[in-house]
Design a protein around this motif. Structure first.
Motif, PDB file in Angstrom:
ATOM      1  N   PHE A   4       0.889  -1.309  -0.220  1.00  0.00           N
ATOM      2  CA  PHE A   4      -0.441  -0.056  -0.199  1.00  0.00           C
ATOM      3  C   PHE A   4       0.956   1.189  -0.183  1.00  0.00           C
ATOM      4  CE2 PHE A   4      -3.392   2.578   0.286  1.00  0.00           C
ATOM      5  CZ  PHE A   4      -4.075   3.021   1.681  1.00  0.00           C
ATOM      6  N   PHE A  41       3.665   1.703  -1.214  1.00  0.00           N
ATOM      7  CA  PHE A  41       4.930   1.991  -2.271  1.00  0.00           C
ATOM      8  C   PHE A  41       4.027   2.413  -3.269  1.00  0.00           C
ATOM      9  CE2 PHE A  41       7.876   0.537  -5.807  1.00  0.00           C
ATOM     10  CZ  PHE A  41       7.403   0.504  -6.455  1.00  0.00           C
ATOM     11  N   ALA A  42       2.973   1.797  -3.827  1.00  0.00           N
ATOM     12  CA  ALA A  42       1.447   2.049  -4.246  1.00  0.00           C
ATOM     13  C   ALA A  42       1.124   3.727  -3.900  1.00  0.00           C
ATOM     14  CB  ALA A  42      -0.250   1.707  -4.622  1.00  0.00           C
ATOM     15  N   LEU A  43       1.407   4.250  -2.623  1.00  0.00           N
ATOM     16  CA  LEU A  43       0.581   5.821  -2.730  1.00  0.00           C
ATOM     17  C   LEU A  43       1.735   6.212  -2.500  1.00  0.00           C
ATOM     18  CD1 LEU A  43      -2.469   5.758  -2.379  1.00  0.00           C
ATOM     19  CD2 LEU A  43      -2.001   6.236   0.381  1.00  0.00           C
ATOM     20  N   VAL A  74       5.413   5.915  -3.115  1.00  0.00           N
ATOM     21  CA  VAL A  74       6.760   5.693  -3.164  1.00  0.00           C
ATOM     22  C   VAL A  74       6.103   5.704  -5.227  1.00  0.00           C
ATOM     23  CG1 VAL A  74       8.818   3.520  -4.599  1.00  0.00           C
ATOM     24  CG2 VAL A  74       7.925   3.727  -2.405  1.00  0.00           C
ATOM     25  N   HIS A  75       5.965   4.850  -5.982  1.00  0.00           N
ATOM     26  CA  HIS A  75       5.257   4.893  -7.032  1.00  0.00           C
ATOM     27  C   HIS A  75       4.522   6.467  -7.307  1.00  0.00           C
ATOM     28  CE1 HIS A  75       3.997   2.513 -10.568  1.00  0.00           C
ATOM     29  NE2 HIS A  75       3.538   3.662 -11.160  1.00  0.00           N
ATOM     30  N   LYS A  79       8.367   8.421  -7.814  1.00  0.00           N
ATOM     31  CA  LYS A  79       9.206   7.790  -7.929  1.00  0.00           C
ATOM     32  C   LYS A  79      10.553   8.264  -7.108  1.00  0.00           C
ATOM     33  CE  LYS A  79       7.576   8.016 -13.046  1.00  0.00           C
ATOM     34  NZ  LYS A  79       7.351   7.213 -12.226  1.00  0.00           N
ATOM     35  N   ARG A  80      10.493   7.654  -5.922  1.00  0.00           N
ATOM     36  CA  ARG A  80      11.891   7.717  -5.291  1.00  0.00           C
ATOM     37  C   ARG A  80      11.416   6.192  -3.439  1.00  0.00           C
ATOM     38  NH1 ARG A  80      13.881  13.038  -5.243  1.00  0.00           N
ATOM     39  NH2 ARG A  80      15.387  11.615  -4.438  1.00  0.00           N
ATOM     40  N   PHE A  81      12.700   5.653  -3.396  1.00  0.00           N
ATOM     41  CA  PHE A  81      12.570   5.582  -2.876  1.00  0.00           C
ATOM     42  C   PHE A  81      12.688   6.323  -1.228  1.00  0.00           C
ATOM     43  CE2 PHE A  81      11.465   1.061  -4.247  1.00  0.00           C
ATOM     44  CZ  PHE A  81      12.601   1.009  -4.908  1.00  0.00           C
ATOM     45  N   PHE A  88      10.057  -2.109   0.684  1.00  0.00           N
ATOM     46  CA  PHE A  88      10.047  -1.615  -0.969  1.00  0.00           C
ATOM     47  C   PHE A  88       9.373  -0.058  -0.110  1.00  0.00           C
ATOM     48  CE2 PHE A  88       8.226  -5.860  -1.129  1.00  0.00           C
ATOM     49  CZ  PHE A  88       7.037  -5.327  -0.570  1.00  0.00           C
ATOM     50  N   GLU A 138      10.889   2.058 -13.885  1.00  0.00           N
ATOM     51  CA  GLU A 138      10.030   3.483 -13.089  1.00  0.00           C
ATOM     52  C   GLU A 138      10.686   4.332 -12.574  1.00  0.00           C
ATOM     53  OE1 GLU A 138       7.187   2.467 -11.538  1.00  0.00           O
ATOM     54  OE2 GLU A 138       6.975   0.298 -13.434  1.00  0.00           O
ATOM     55  N   GLY A 139      11.820   4.867 -12.359  1.00  0.00           N
ATOM     56  CA  GLY A 139      12.580   6.034 -12.386  1.00  0.00           C
ATOM     57  C   GLY A 139      12.722   5.528 -10.490  1.00  0.00           C
ATOM     58  N   THR A 140      12.421   5.715  -9.766  1.00  0.00           N
ATOM     59  CA  THR A 140      12.767   5.056  -8.622  1.00  0.00           C
ATOM     60  C   THR A 140      14.319   4.976  -7.919  1.00  0.00           C
ATOM     61  OG1 THR A 140      11.533   3.158  -8.588  1.00  0.00           O
ATOM     62  CG2 THR A 140      10.715   4.325  -7.575  1.00  0.00           C
ATOM     63  N   LEU A 180      -6.954   1.335   1.312  1.00  0.00           N
ATOM     64  CA  LEU A 180      -6.143   0.144   0.831  1.00  0.00           C
ATOM     65  C   LEU A 180      -7.033  -1.119   0.453  1.00  0.00           C
ATOM     66  CD1 LEU A 180      -3.876  -0.864   3.664  1.00  0.00           C
ATOM     67  CD2 LEU A 180      -5.757  -2.839   2.909  1.00  0.00           C
ATOM     68  N   GLU A 205      -7.004   0.131  -3.348  1.00  0.00           N
ATOM     69  CA  GLU A 205      -5.898  -0.140  -3.959  1.00  0.00           C
ATOM     70  C   GLU A 205      -5.708  -1.585  -4.337  1.00  0.00           C
ATOM     71  OE1 GLU A 205      -3.779   3.820  -4.420  1.00  0.00           O
ATOM     72  OE2 GLU A 205      -3.327   1.673  -5.207  1.00  0.00           O
ATOM     73  N   ASP A 213      -4.861  -2.661  -8.553  1.00  0.00           N
ATOM     74  CA  ASP A 213      -4.115  -2.617  -8.411  1.00  0.00           C
ATOM     75  C   ASP A 213      -3.309  -4.624  -9.383  1.00  0.00           C
ATOM     76  OD1 ASP A 213      -1.782  -0.165  -6.781  1.00  0.00           O
ATOM     77  OD2 ASP A 213      -3.495  -0.291  -8.243  1.00  0.00           O
TER      78      ASP A 213
END
Lengths: 283, 341, 329
Positions: free
Chosen positions: A123, A125-127, A129-130, A133-135, A214, B69-71, C49, C52, C56
């Protein structure tokens, strides 16, 4: 005494001894774990461990300073996310809400509490990180903060409920508004309980590894600011334990000892405070 | 309460300021195959230059995905990106991605057999049979035939492979696909395949660790992992029929043929290379660098690093059992670096 | 009744809005609103949550439909994904864990609730609560460095030589595998079973025990045949809680299970669990289908734990009702 009675008494004594053994086994596991970590980790803890950065793969030496600081940053940010939501949400449930809304909110909190930590990681990650575009530390802290919400919420509500009505009514009778009553009278009365709940929530997420895999990823160096990947104790332990390098194993034990020690200490302190009673202070 | 909140704000602000002052941080992720040499390079380059390269050794598959992804700012992989992946990168990012070979390495079959400490000889048939699950005991004639004089026990073979998406797996399965048509049909080559048998370890590190701890195990790892951890590894029969040990000379020999035919984008496979003394499971490993960078400071830092790594940095590689890049390839790469905008 | 400002009703327009405005001015309404927003955000986050996870995982849901649950193959290259090995591994390890933890846990709970004097029972419970606080990665470390070698060198060969005729204990002794993961999980969930069962047992009214004893039963008989059945629903609840915890456990399991998507009747075989495969493959799943398949696995795991937690809550609810009902008898 008939033979049958003798037999039943024997069975009774035997089974009760067995339950004693079960309890002994369960408790001794804790001491076994502690002992093993002190033994294996204790020898590896030195000043370097706390102050140095990791060295290149395969070389010996170095430490986990960045992981320790990284974990601290994650926890700080996580509490900024999790505590206010849990605290103020708990106030709403205890002081303002009706039954139906309270039920829905409590149910959602319990649901969130039961979500496996790896799913929380997905969750986050999807909200976080993605889209960006960065950790980052923020992403990791977001995941950990989510896990802190249910504990803080339920406990705040419970401890506020535990404050006697008389206090509230006395304050209102003196002319204070509802909010003033809550913030100046009720919350301070439940203060200790709420603080310990926050401590317990922190201890719970301090050891979580899966949600960080992640989101915060990892970092060989210091993580500047809040928007870069960061090392953290649990993830470093995980990686080092799976590696073939003896030196990394040694460091993993040491880190495990530090993590375990901190978490257990927080738990002990919190529970001792709780057991001393947290209701209205006598005065 | 107000006091606590106030203190918190101050601490956060200070922390943010202090921590934000540190030098440039560039994030990369990918292959575990070259992780030892990359981590040494980044450490040295940091001492000389100041910029920090944070490299996470999470596997080639993750490297490809994260850079797409560009991360992360750059990726690393020992299996070059295939055409679909390159197209996907272009679609997602609007520009292309470049491959830069950095070192040459070898993937060796490592094992842990009680009583056997020396180097076993493996034929391609033996290796493919073991990993297909058809050869299940160490004293099987397919293995024993090439190892006369070695006392192989009758124990069950424990196959160990990668559980994560791996360029090392790509190299290994690329080799097996070339030498065994059954493998090519049933399993194929890739960073993550459907393994017929075996346990999974995470990263070259995890596989080496598992092999060290599991008697009768066999796996495949990059040479340096076997050497650093003192795990015995075997010699392999190459395309010309000789049994060759993986070392600097045999790996360089494997790349020799590719020098003349190196394509523009540097994506080439050198497994099962011709050459009497060539080691058959050798490979380049690549840094995956985006063609276009928004952040010019990062771009320049990365360009500077790549230039340093393929020239001055090559001095460090042999001590970690990687082979240097052939000079002709370095020259081509230096020209290609200018493509990075 | 208690407002901090005095409403002076005036002959103005809509009386309702005027009083709302004055309530607003009082600060209480703002406080109510703000705290409501915080509370509502909990609900929103949870809904988001679920949303998503659902969105996805659309790709594999449309491609595979229900066959996702019954396919054994997990092939990222051919983009053919089946969840069966992971569901199997998750359930088997949880099953092993419970079959070890439930007898031990209930036994310990009985001891703590029925036999031990309070001076002993409370400190012991304190230690058991501490055991519950130990993080997963610590158990993982112990699993890798202690449990696996012990399993490989002593326990697994012993099981093979004594019980090897059963399909449960066949195959090479790797050290890792379903059984090892089950043991590590058992240690992790025992504290939950003990603390909840102990509480439930303690809440059984005294007259139940005393009645049994008065009729001539031994201590054990009164415990096992009267008290425990009385607390049965609560104990079941603790088991469901423990199971939910075991299903979602990621790190410790992935370090000892062997990371191979296999379905095998042998407990000594390596395997994979849903949480472990997500942890290992998520960061590198190239291709949208692969990532989405992993998210669908996450959705499956979420549903499993959701159902179990729901059942646990239901049972706990039933227990407390029963308890309060019969106390008056």
């Amino acid at each position: 005494m008939t033979a049958r009675l003798r037999w039943r008494k024997l069975v009774s004594a035997f089974m009760l001894t067995m339950t004693g053994i079960c309890a002994a086994v369960a408790v001794s596991v804790l001491f076994f774990i502690l002992g093993y970590f002190v033994y294996n980790g204790g020898v590896s803890i030195n000043w370097d461990f706390f102050t140095k950065l990791p060295v290149p793969v395969g070389e010996t030496g170095g430490g986990m300073a960045n992981a320790i600081v990284g974990s601290a940053k994650l926890l700080l940010l996580a509490s900024l996310i999790g505590v206010p939501i849990g605290f103020f949400g708990g106030i709403y449930l205890a002081e303002f809400s009706g039954n139906k809304v309270a039920f829905v909110v409590r149910y959602a909190a319990d649901l969130l509490n039961g979500v496996p930590s790896i799913v929380i990681g997905i969750f986050a990650f999807a909200l976080v990180v993605h889209p960006f575009k960065r950790f980052s530390t923020i992403a990791g802290a977001f995941a950990l903060g989510l896990m802190m919400i249910p504990i803080t919420l339920r406990n705040t509500e419970e401890f506020l409920h535990g404050v006697p009505r008389a206090l509230r009514e006395g304050s209102m009778a003196l002319g204070a508004g509802k909010w003033t009553t809550i913030m100046r009278v009720v919350v301070p009365a439940a203060y200790r309980g709420i603080m310990t709940a926050i401590l317990l929530a922190l201890a719970r997420v301090a050891g979580e590894t899966a949600p960080l895999l992640f989101t915060a990823l990892g970092n060989q160096y210091w993580s500047p600011g809040w928007n870069q990947p960061t090392a953290s104790l649990p993830v470093v332990i995980y990686n080092y334990a799976l590696s073939p390098y003896e030196d990394w194993h040694r460091q993993a034990w040491a880190a495990g000892l530090v993590l375990l020690g901190l978490i257990l200490m927080v738990n002990i302190v919190a529970r001792v405070i709780l057991s001393r009673g947290i209701a209205v202070p006598r005065s | 309460m107000k006091r606590i909140a106030g203190m918190l704000v101050v601490v956060l602000a200070l922390g943010g300021i202090v921590w934000a002052q540190s030098s440039l941080l560039i994030n990369g992720a990918g292959a575990t195959f070259p992780a030892p040499i990359y981590s040494k390079w980044f450490d040295e380059y940091h001492k000389a230059n100041g910029s920090q390269f944070n490299y996470q050794s999470v596997g080639s598959g993750a490297g490809i995905k994260q850079v797409t992804e560009g991360t992360v700012d750059f990726g690393a992989s020992d299996g070059p990106m295939n055409d679909d992946q390159i197209k996907a990168y272009r679609t997602k990012n609007g520009a292309g991605i470049l491959h830069f070979p950095t070192v040459l390495g070898a993937v060796v079959p490592t094992y842990n057999i009680p009583g056997v400490n020396g180097a076993l000889s493996f034929t391609p048939e033996a290796l493919s049979g073991i990993f297909l699950g058809r050869i299940s005991k160490w004293n099987d004639p397919a293995i024993a035939g090439a190892n006369k004089g070695v006392n192989l026990p009758g124990n069950d073979i424990v196959v160990i492979h990668r559980s994560d998406g791996s360029g090392t797996t790509y190299i290994w399965t690329d080799y097996l696909s070339k030498v065994n048509s059954d493998w090519k049909d049933k399993v194929g080559k890739g960073a993550s395949v459907n393994w017929p048998v075996g346990l999974g370890g995470k990263g070259n590190e995890g596989v080496t660790g598992l092999i060290k701890q599991t008697p009768n195990a066999i796996g495949y790892v990059e040479l340096i992992y076997a050497a650093q951890n003192k795990v015995p590894y075997g010699i392999v029969k190459n395309a010309s029929g000789s049994f060759v040990k993986a070392d600097l000379a045999s790996v360089t020999e494997a790349a020799a043929g590719a020098v003349k035919t190196m394509p523009e984008d540097f994506r080439v496979s050198i497994t099962n290379a011709p050459g009497k003394t060539a080691y058959p499971i050798s490979s380049f490993t690549w840094l995956l660098i985006p063609e276009k960078f928004k952040d010019t400071t990062k771009r320049d830092a990365i360009k500077g690093f790549v230039k340093w790594a393929i020239t001055d940095g090559q001095a460090d590689v042999e001590s970690l059992s990687y082979a240097k890049l052939p000079k002709e390839i370095v020259e081509k790469e230096l020209k290609a670096i200018n493509k990075i905008q | 009744m208690a407002t901090s400002s005095i409403n002076v009703p005036s002959a103005g327009p809509v009386a309702g809005s005027r009083s709302f405005l004055s309530k607003l001015r009082s600060g209480d309404e703002i406080a109510r609103l703000i705290t409501f927003l915080f509370a509502a955000s909990v609900v929103l986050i949870t809904l988001l949550l679920i949303y998503e996870l659902w969105i996805d995982s659309a790709l594999p849901r449309h491609k595979f439909g229900l066959s996702f649950f019954f396919t054994r193959v997990w092939d990222p290259i051919a983009e053919n994904f089946g969840a069966l090995p992971f569901i199997y591994g998750t359930l088997v390890t949880a099953g092993v864990a419970l079959s070890l933890a439930v007898p031990l846990g209930i036994g310990a709970a009985i001891f703590l609730a029925e036999l031990a004097p309070q001076k002993l029972s409370d400190p012991l419970q304190f230690f058991i609560d501490l055991l519950a606080a130990v993080p997963s990665v610590i158990y993982g470390l112990l699993g890798v460095f202690i449990v696996i070698p012990v399993m490989r060198q002593w326990i697994q060969p012993a099981l093979k030589s004594s019980l090897g005729f059963l399909p449960l204990f066949q195959g090479p002794a790797y050290g890792v595998g379903f059984f090892t993961a089950g043991i590590v999980l058992a240690i992790m969930v025992i504290p939950y079973i003990i603390s909840v069962s102990r509480e439930v047992l303690l809440s059984v009214p005294r007259d139940q025990r005393e009645a049994a004893l008065a009729l001539g039963s031994t201590r054990w008989e009164s415990t096992w045949k009267v008290v425990v059945p009385f607390a049965r629903t609560g104990i079941m609840g603790s088991i469901f809680l423990a199971m939910a915890r075991a299903l979602g456990e990621t790190v410790a399991v992935s370090m000892v299970i062997g990371n191979t998507p296999t379905i095998s009747s042998s407990l000594l075989s390596p395997g994979y669990s849903i949480a472990a495969v997500i942890a290992n493959e998520f960061a590198e799943a190239t291709g949208d289908m692969h990532t989405a398949a992993l998210i669908e696995l996450g959705l499956v795991l979420f549903l499993l734990t959701f159902i179990l937690n729901g059942l646990a809550r239901l049972l706990m609810l039933l227990t407390t009702q029963r308890g309060s009902g019969t106390a008056q008898a």
